[in-house]
Scaffold this active site. Structure first.
Site, PDB file in Angstrom:
ATOM      1  N   LYS A 153      30.115  41.296  48.496  1.00  0.00           N
ATOM      2  CA  LYS A 153      29.599  40.412  47.450  1.00  0.00           C
ATOM      3  C   LYS A 153      30.050  38.991  47.763  1.00  0.00           C
ATOM      4  CE  LYS A 153      30.744  38.497  43.748  1.00  0.00           C
ATOM      5  NZ  LYS A 153      30.015  37.227  43.943  1.00  0.00           N
ATOM      6  N   GLY A 206      39.876  34.633  47.239  1.00  0.00           N
ATOM      7  CA  GLY A 206      39.440  33.741  46.169  1.00  0.00           C
ATOM      8  C   GLY A 206      40.643  33.205  45.433  1.00  0.00           C
ATOM      9  N   SER A 207      40.430  32.840  44.190  1.00  0.00           N
ATOM     10  CA  SER A 207      41.494  32.182  43.432  1.00  0.00           C
ATOM     11  C   SER A 207      42.527  33.198  42.929  1.00  0.00           C
ATOM     12  CB  SER A 207      40.881  31.437  42.248  1.00  0.00           C
ATOM     13  OG  SER A 207      40.157  32.340  41.452  1.00  0.00           O
ATOM     14  N   THR A 208      43.708  32.702  42.655  1.00  0.00           N
ATOM     15  CA  THR A 208      44.791  33.577  42.198  1.00  0.00           C
ATOM     16  C   THR A 208      44.442  34.198  40.850  1.00  0.00           C
ATOM     17  OG1 THR A 208      46.446  32.427  43.508  1.00  0.00           O
ATOM     18  CG2 THR A 208      47.254  33.592  41.571  1.00  0.00           C
ATOM     19  N   VAL A 210      41.457  35.034  39.579  1.00  0.00           N
ATOM     20  CA  VAL A 210      40.516  36.156  39.748  1.00  0.00           C
ATOM     21  C   VAL A 210      41.218  37.313  40.474  1.00  0.00           C
ATOM     22  CG1 VAL A 210      38.354  36.879  40.845  1.00  0.00           C
ATOM     23  CG2 VAL A 210      38.460  34.691  39.638  1.00  0.00           C
ATOM     24  N   GLY A 211      42.095  36.988  41.407  1.00  0.00           N
ATOM     25  CA  GLY A 211      42.846  38.040  42.114  1.00  0.00           C
ATOM     26  C   GLY A 211      43.629  38.909  41.142  1.00  0.00           C
ATOM     27  N   GLU A 228      43.715  37.737  49.231  1.00  0.00           N
ATOM     28  CA  GLU A 228      43.982  36.450  49.903  1.00  0.00           C
ATOM     29  C   GLU A 228      43.682  35.374  48.870  1.00  0.00           C
ATOM     30  OE1 GLU A 228      45.120  35.993  52.860  1.00  0.00           O
ATOM     31  OE2 GLU A 228      44.585  37.734  54.079  1.00  0.00           O
ATOM     32  N   CYS A 262      42.109  27.023  51.543  1.00  0.00           N
ATOM     33  CA  CYS A 262      43.308  27.627  50.968  1.00  0.00           C
ATOM     34  C   CYS A 262      44.573  27.170  51.685  1.00  0.00           C
ATOM     35  CB  CYS A 262      43.185  29.136  51.001  1.00  0.00           C
ATOM     36  SG  CYS A 262      42.762  29.747  52.630  1.00  0.00           S
ATOM     37  N   GLU A 353      46.977  24.142  42.610  1.00  0.00           N
ATOM     38  CA  GLU A 353      46.006  24.038  43.704  1.00  0.00           C
ATOM     39  C   GLU A 353      44.827  23.194  43.213  1.00  0.00           C
ATOM     40  OE1 GLU A 353      43.593  27.489  44.827  1.00  0.00           O
ATOM     41  OE2 GLU A 353      44.054  27.030  46.911  1.00  0.00           O
TER      42      GLU A 353
HETATM   43  P1  NAD Z   1      36.865  32.568  42.911  1.00  0.00           P
HETATM   44  O1  NAD Z   1      38.104  33.351  42.713  1.00  0.00           O
HETATM   45  O2  NAD Z   1      36.295  31.834  41.760  1.00  0.00           O
HETATM   46  O3  NAD Z   1      35.685  33.490  43.463  1.00  0.00           O
HETATM   47  C1  NAD Z   1      35.824  34.251  44.636  1.00  0.00           C
HETATM   48  C2  NAD Z   1      34.851  35.407  44.585  1.00  0.00           C
HETATM   49  O4  NAD Z   1      35.212  36.272  43.515  1.00  0.00           O
HETATM   50  C3  NAD Z   1      33.403  35.021  44.344  1.00  0.00           C
HETATM   51  O5  NAD Z   1      32.567  35.882  45.095  1.00  0.00           O
HETATM   52  C4  NAD Z   1      33.227  35.290  42.853  1.00  0.00           C
HETATM   53  O6  NAD Z   1      31.900  35.568  42.497  1.00  0.00           O
HETATM   54  C5  NAD Z   1      34.089  36.521  42.688  1.00  0.00           C
HETATM   55  N1  NAD Z   1      34.585  36.737  41.326  1.00  0.00           N
HETATM   56  C6  NAD Z   1      34.824  35.814  40.369  1.00  0.00           C
HETATM   57  N2  NAD Z   1      35.309  36.408  39.254  1.00  0.00           N
HETATM   58  C7  NAD Z   1      35.386  37.730  39.523  1.00  0.00           C
HETATM   59  C8  NAD Z   1      35.845  38.864  38.803  1.00  0.00           C
HETATM   60  N3  NAD Z   1      36.334  38.744  37.553  1.00  0.00           N
HETATM   61  N4  NAD Z   1      35.796  40.077  39.377  1.00  0.00           N
HETATM   62  C9  NAD Z   1      35.336  40.217  40.640  1.00  0.00           C
HETATM   63  N5  NAD Z   1      34.893  39.186  41.390  1.00  0.00           N
HETATM   64  C10 NAD Z   1      34.925  37.950  40.840  1.00  0.00           C
HETATM   65  O7  NAD Z   1      37.208  31.604  44.133  1.00  0.00           O
HETATM   66  P2  NAD Z   1      36.317  30.467  44.749  1.00  0.00           P
HETATM   67  O8  NAD Z   1      36.279  29.354  43.754  1.00  0.00           O
HETATM   68  O9  NAD Z   1      35.048  31.028  45.289  1.00  0.00           O
HETATM   69  O10 NAD Z   1      37.224  30.060  46.012  1.00  0.00           O
HETATM   70  C11 NAD Z   1      38.291  29.203  45.901  1.00  0.00           C
HETATM   71  C12 NAD Z   1      39.607  29.948  45.874  1.00  0.00           C
HETATM   72  O11 NAD Z   1      39.693  30.843  46.983  1.00  0.00           O
HETATM   73  C13 NAD Z   1      40.795  29.024  46.020  1.00  0.00           C
HETATM   74  O12 NAD Z   1      41.788  29.391  45.113  1.00  0.00           O
HETATM   75  C14 NAD Z   1      41.259  29.265  47.442  1.00  0.00           C
HETATM   76  O13 NAD Z   1      42.602  28.979  47.689  1.00  0.00           O
HETATM   77  C15 NAD Z   1      40.948  30.699  47.619  1.00  0.00           C
HETATM   78  N6  NAD Z   1      40.844  31.033  49.047  1.00  0.00           N
HETATM   79  C16 NAD Z   1      41.843  31.773  49.621  1.00  0.00           C
HETATM   80  C17 NAD Z   1      41.794  32.075  50.977  1.00  0.00           C
HETATM   81  C18 NAD Z   1      42.869  32.890  51.635  1.00  0.00           C
HETATM   82  O14 NAD Z   1      42.616  33.412  52.718  1.00  0.00           O
HETATM   83  N7  NAD Z   1      44.034  33.049  51.042  1.00  0.00           N
HETATM   84  C19 NAD Z   1      40.724  31.627  51.753  1.00  0.00           C
HETATM   85  C20 NAD Z   1      39.733  30.877  51.124  1.00  0.00           C
HETATM   86  C21 NAD Z   1      39.806  30.600  49.770  1.00  0.00           C
END
Ligand code: NAD
Length: 450
Positions: A153, A206-208, A210-211, A228, A262, A353
């Site tokens: 996704k 993605g973001s912490t 959402v993680g 990540e 990131c 961040e």
């Molecule tokens: P995000 O967390 O908003 O979204 C990431 C993904 O998660 C998207 O596909 C989104 O649709 C999905 N998502 C959102 N809410 C969800 C939920 N409740 N359940 C399941 N999936 C969901 O992040 P973003 O804004 O796309 O990216 C930016 C963030 O990603 C920053 O915090 C950045 O540091 C982090 N990032 C980390 C790494 C790493 O390797 N550590 C690499 C790149 C980006």
């Protein structure tokens, strides 16, 4: 519902595509589930051949994919070409890993035990918008190599190259159902994937925030999870460093990809005795940083969206701007490269961040103070140490709570080395020689011989 895919440099619509619903996700998981029994039995040499064919397919379409990524993510075309080339590199690297995926034989009392690395089944891969296809490849490569079937996704803002990849996979001979892409929102499609009982593992970048949501929900079905997440990486610049080189390296370390990285070095810890010299060099480097149309020869494009630009802008309220570059006016989600400071290590801009082209300067006096400040956030993803003293460089590298560290450079990611975070930057490691382990279950088989 549709996803309206924009071009951030012009704010024009690139494409409208249907958003995958929870039912679409279920259908994709069902396809992946039915493809799994045959895929796990495909002999390693054939899986490796297919991954190499996928790499070749990506390279054949490199220019088209790079242009699509550059326009949709607003990243300079030169960087997008590099990323798509690296996607092919990742698939080749994990083609090589397929045949190294071995277990062990362990002599034990009464017989022999052996271990197998079994694929998990259907794995769900959820990726962000900053390096859309590149980060997807970090997950797809080892997951497919290990014999899993995948439901990817991509981020709703940048799903186009992932959808193209699904077609390329079919074109080069991947069996239908092995690599599935569902382009939908996080709240609907993402959560449906996380909650689905037939998904064995979620690999998330993605973001912490959402993680945390994903880890909590995945616990209901005891899914395996790798995360990540965000970062607030520091560059620590000591008084004995090559100050000109350290300052010249700052723009690419934090303004690359418009700071939407990131590993962005969004804190510059500078020894107080060299602060003036450092700032003079940095001023030249920031002014030379070219922001503009990503389809031309520039260093940086726009931010990803209007909402994200508003979010980044909020961090400038009340902050002292030390240096600022140029950015276009008019249509497009532009933002000037910005250096704040000097700031306190506990200030909001030094703790959170920002995920934009904004960094901040924090002076320090001693090595131990620098270590304490560098480690003083909830994150621990990457970082740099600039010094000519080899022992200090290693001492700092060992003392910093970060998954990746770089001495006298800002490099963070290579697909042949492990990558991942300490603390709230996540858990698990991607890339490197052991990434397939995160997509396998280890099984022990005992044979009685006595
Ligand atoms: P995000 O967390 O908003 O979204 C990431 C993904 O998660 C998207 O596909 C989104 O649709 C999905 N998502 C959102 N809410 C969800 C939920 N409740 N359940 C399941 N999936 C969901 O992040 P973003 O804004 O796309 O990216 C930016 C963030 O990603 C920053 O915090 C950045 O540091 C982090 N990032 C980390 C790494 C790493 O390797 N550590 C690499 C790149 C980006």
């Amino acid at each position: 519902m549709n996803l309206t895919i924009l071009e951030p440099a012009t704010e024009s619509v690139l494409k409208e595509i249907p958003a995958a619903s929870a039912a679409d996700v279920s259908a994709a998981v069902a396809r992946a589930k039915s493809a799994f029994p045959a895929w796990r039995k495909v002999v390693p040499a054939e899986r490796a051949r297919l991954l190499r064919a996928l790499a070749d397919g990506v390279e054949q379409h490199l220019e088209r994919l790079a242009r699509l990524e550059a326009r949709n993510a607003g990243k300079p075309i030169s960087g997008a070409r590099w990323e798509i080339g690296a996607v092919a590199g990742v698939f080749r690297y994990y083609a090589g890993a397929v045949e190294r995926l071995t277990g062990a034989t362990i002599p034990v009392a009464g017989g022999v035990a052996m271990t197998f690395k079994e694929p998990m089944g259907v794995v769900g891969l959820i990726t962000p918008w900053n390096y859309p296809l590149y980060i997807a490849s970090w997950k797809l490569g080892p997951a497919l190599a290990a014999g899993n079937t995948c439901v990817l996704k991509p981020a709703e803002l940048t799903p186009l190259t992932a959808l193209e990849l699904e077609l390329i996979a079919l074109e080069v001979g991947f069996p239908s159902g092995v690599l599935n892409v569902v382009a939908g929102t996080g709240l609907e499609a993402g959560r449906a994937l996380v909650d689905h009982p037939d998904v064995a593992k979620i690999a998330f970048t993605g973001s912490t925030g959402v993680g945390k949501d994903i880890a909590t929900r995945a616990a209901q079905t005891v899914k395996r999870v790798t995360l990540e997440l965000g970062g607030k990486s520091a560059s620590v610049i000591f008084e004995d460093a090559d100050i000109a080189a350290a300052a010249a390296a700052v723009p690419s370390s934090v303004f690359d990809n418009s700071g939407q990285d990131c590993c962005a070095r969004s804190r510059l810890l500078v020894h107080e005795s060299v602060l003036d010299d450092f700032m003079n060099h940095l001023s030249i480097a920031v002014k030379a940083w070219r922001v503009g149309d990503p389809m031309t020869d520039v260093d940086m494009g726009p931010l990803i969206s209007a909402a994200h630009r508003d979010r980044v802008s909020q961090y400038l309220e009340g902050a002292e701007i030390a240096l600022e570059g140029d950015a276009p006016n008019g249509r497009g989600f532009w933002f000037k490269p910005t250096v704040l400071g000097p700031v306190s290590p506990s200030s909001r801009v030094a703790q959170q961040e920002i995920f934009g082209p904004v960094t901040c300067v924090i002076p320090f006096k001693t090595e131990s103070e620098a270590t304490e400040i560098a480690n003083g956030t909830i994150y621990g993803l990457s970082g740099s140490v600039w010094t000519r003293d080899g022992a200090r460089a290693l001492r700092m590298a060992r003392a910093l709570d970060s998954g990746a560290l770089s001495i006298n450079s800002n490099s963070s990611v290579r697909y042949s080395t492990p990558f991942g975070g300490f603390k709230q930057s996540g858990y698990g490691r991607e890339l490197g020689p052991n990434a397939c382990d995160a997509y396998t279950e280890e099984k022990t088989v005992f044979i009685k011989t006595e």
